[in-house]
Design a protein around this motif. Structure first.
Motif, mmCIF file in Angstrom:
data_model
loop_
_atom_site.group_PDB
_atom_site.id
_atom_site.type_symbol
_atom_site.label_atom_id
_atom_site.label_comp_id
_atom_site.label_asym_id
_atom_site.label_seq_id
_atom_site.Cartn_x
_atom_site.Cartn_y
_atom_site.Cartn_z
ATOM 1 N N LEU A 73 -0.243 84.241 85.570
ATOM 2 C CA LEU A 73 1.068 85.246 85.469
ATOM 3 C C LEU A 73 0.231 86.630 85.445
ATOM 4 O O LEU A 73 0.815 87.524 86.234
ATOM 5 C CB LEU A 73 1.998 84.912 84.374
ATOM 6 N N THR A 74 -0.541 86.556 84.539
ATOM 7 C CA THR A 74 -1.260 88.255 84.633
ATOM 8 C C THR A 74 -1.846 88.551 85.733
ATOM 9 O O THR A 74 -1.871 89.825 85.918
ATOM 10 C CB THR A 74 -2.345 88.082 83.367
ATOM 11 N N LEU A 75 -2.683 87.605 86.460
ATOM 12 C CA LEU A 75 -2.900 88.008 87.876
ATOM 13 C C LEU A 75 -2.019 88.171 88.864
ATOM 14 O O LEU A 75 -2.334 88.564 90.152
ATOM 15 C CB LEU A 75 -3.871 86.707 88.209
ATOM 16 N N GLY A 76 -0.764 87.812 88.572
ATOM 17 C CA GLY A 76 0.472 88.564 89.461
ATOM 18 C C GLY A 76 0.997 87.142 90.272
ATOM 19 O O GLY A 76 1.349 87.351 91.465
ATOM 20 N N GLN A 77 0.617 86.003 89.834
ATOM 21 C CA GLN A 77 0.963 84.947 90.910
ATOM 22 C C GLN A 77 1.600 84.226 89.891
ATOM 23 O O GLN A 77 1.888 84.249 88.575
ATOM 24 C CB GLN A 77 -0.390 84.037 90.974
ATOM 25 N N ARG A 78 2.183 82.709 90.272
ATOM 26 C CA ARG A 78 2.890 81.794 89.682
ATOM 27 C C ARG A 78 2.114 80.576 89.109
ATOM 28 O O ARG A 78 1.537 79.871 90.053
ATOM 29 C CB ARG A 78 4.239 81.486 90.461
ATOM 30 N N PRO A 79 2.396 80.127 88.018
ATOM 31 C CA PRO A 79 1.675 78.724 87.657
ATOM 32 C C PRO A 79 2.587 77.657 88.178
ATOM 33 O O PRO A 79 3.611 77.676 88.418
ATOM 34 C CB PRO A 79 1.754 78.923 86.261
ATOM 35 N N LEU A 80 1.815 76.540 88.604
ATOM 36 C CA LEU A 80 2.489 75.183 89.129
ATOM 37 C C LEU A 80 3.261 74.871 87.629
ATOM 38 O O LEU A 80 2.943 75.019 86.645
ATOM 39 C CB LEU A 80 1.444 74.170 89.413
ATOM 40 N N HIS A 81 4.275 74.091 87.846
ATOM 41 C CA HIS A 81 5.403 73.842 86.826
ATOM 42 C C HIS A 81 5.990 72.483 86.986
ATOM 43 O O HIS A 81 6.836 71.957 86.385
ATOM 44 C CB HIS A 81 6.259 74.871 86.395
ATOM 45 N N ALA A 82 5.486 71.531 87.986
ATOM 46 C CA ALA A 82 6.233 70.300 88.269
ATOM 47 C C ALA A 82 5.145 69.211 88.228
ATOM 48 O O ALA A 82 4.112 69.436 88.608
ATOM 49 C CB ALA A 82 6.781 70.286 89.686
ATOM 50 N N TYR A 83 5.540 68.173 87.486
ATOM 51 C CA TYR A 83 4.444 67.102 87.294
ATOM 52 C C TYR A 83 3.978 66.421 88.686
ATOM 53 O O TYR A 83 2.795 65.898 88.644
ATOM 54 C CB TYR A 83 4.973 65.880 86.406
ATOM 55 N N SER A 84 4.861 66.305 89.657
ATOM 56 C CA SER A 84 4.598 65.740 90.902
ATOM 57 C C SER A 84 3.483 66.840 91.537
ATOM 58 O O SER A 84 2.520 66.200 92.104
ATOM 59 C CB SER A 84 5.961 65.628 91.648
ATOM 60 N N THR A 85 3.522 67.944 91.296
ATOM 61 C CA THR A 85 2.616 68.789 91.702
ATOM 62 C C THR A 85 1.379 68.761 90.900
ATOM 63 O O THR A 85 0.188 68.878 91.638
ATOM 64 C CB THR A 85 3.113 70.258 91.726
ATOM 65 N N TYR A 86 1.303 68.418 89.691
ATOM 66 C CA TYR A 86 -0.056 68.345 88.868
ATOM 67 C C TYR A 86 -0.395 67.102 89.210
ATOM 68 O O TYR A 86 -1.827 67.182 89.337
ATOM 69 C CB TYR A 86 0.653 68.148 87.419
ATOM 70 N N ILE A 87 0.117 66.095 89.533
ATOM 71 C CA ILE A 87 -0.463 64.788 90.012
ATOM 72 C C ILE A 87 -1.191 64.981 91.430
ATOM 73 O O ILE A 87 -2.400 64.538 91.437
ATOM 74 C CB ILE A 87 0.555 63.607 90.100
ATOM 75 N N LYS A 88 -0.627 65.721 92.302
ATOM 76 C CA LYS A 88 -1.289 65.756 93.586
ATOM 77 C C LYS A 88 -2.286 66.816 93.544
ATOM 78 O O LYS A 88 -3.350 66.714 94.119
ATOM 79 C CB LYS A 88 -0.251 66.479 94.630
#
Length: 157
Positions: A73-88
């Motif tokens: 977030l400090t870098l101006g971007q969005r963190p991933l936040h879904a487990y389906s995305t984490y797994i991939k």
């Protein structure tokens, strides 16, 4: 329009760093859930020792998950936040139905190897981008986790 983000980094560099940090975040999330499972399910002679160690480990991982997301977030971007995305996105795989203490510790050690490798890559990229904040974070994590990996390896010896 400026090529710098709010903290003075080149936007392109910040985007690349955030992409790699999101990869790291995904790995930490899967690592965290694996260790929670080890904490809940470990059995055997070393139960008491490992139950406490796994709790210590997942609490530390949870703090790092938050720090990584906030850095993205400090870098101006969005963190991933879904487990389906984490797994991939994660190199670390879900671990299921492991309750033997030695096997759990081996899995934790392998996960640290993965995070240390990724953090070294991010550290290099951060240094090339003059991103002291990300560099410091990765450097701190690497130093701490190298010692933990050494100790886990000694435990398994």
């Amino acid at each position: 329009m400026s090529q710098l983000n709010v903290i003075g980094l080149e936007r392109n560099n910040a985007e690349q760093l955030a992409e790699r940090l999101n990869e790291l975040l995904a790995n930490y999330q899967i690592f965290y859930m694996n260790v929670r499972g080890f904490h809940w399910n470990v059995k055997g002679r070393d139960f008491f020792e490992l139950h406490v160690k796994f709790e210590e480990t997942y609490n530390d991982l949870l703090l790092k998950i938050d720090e990584i997301a906030e850095r993205i977030l400090t870098l101006g971007q969005r963190p991933l936040h879904a487990y389906s995305t984490y797994i991939k996105s994660s190199t670390i795989q879900e671990t299921k139905d492991i309750h033997d203490g030695q096997a759990c510790v081996r899995e934790v050690l392998e996960s640290y190897k993965t995070t240390i490798r990724l953090q070294r890559e991010i550290l290099d990229l951060a240094n090339q981008s003059d991103d002291e904040g990300t560099s410091a974070l990765m450097s701190d994590y690497i130093k701490e986790q190298e010692k933990t990996a050494w100790m886990l390896n000694a435990y398994l010896a």
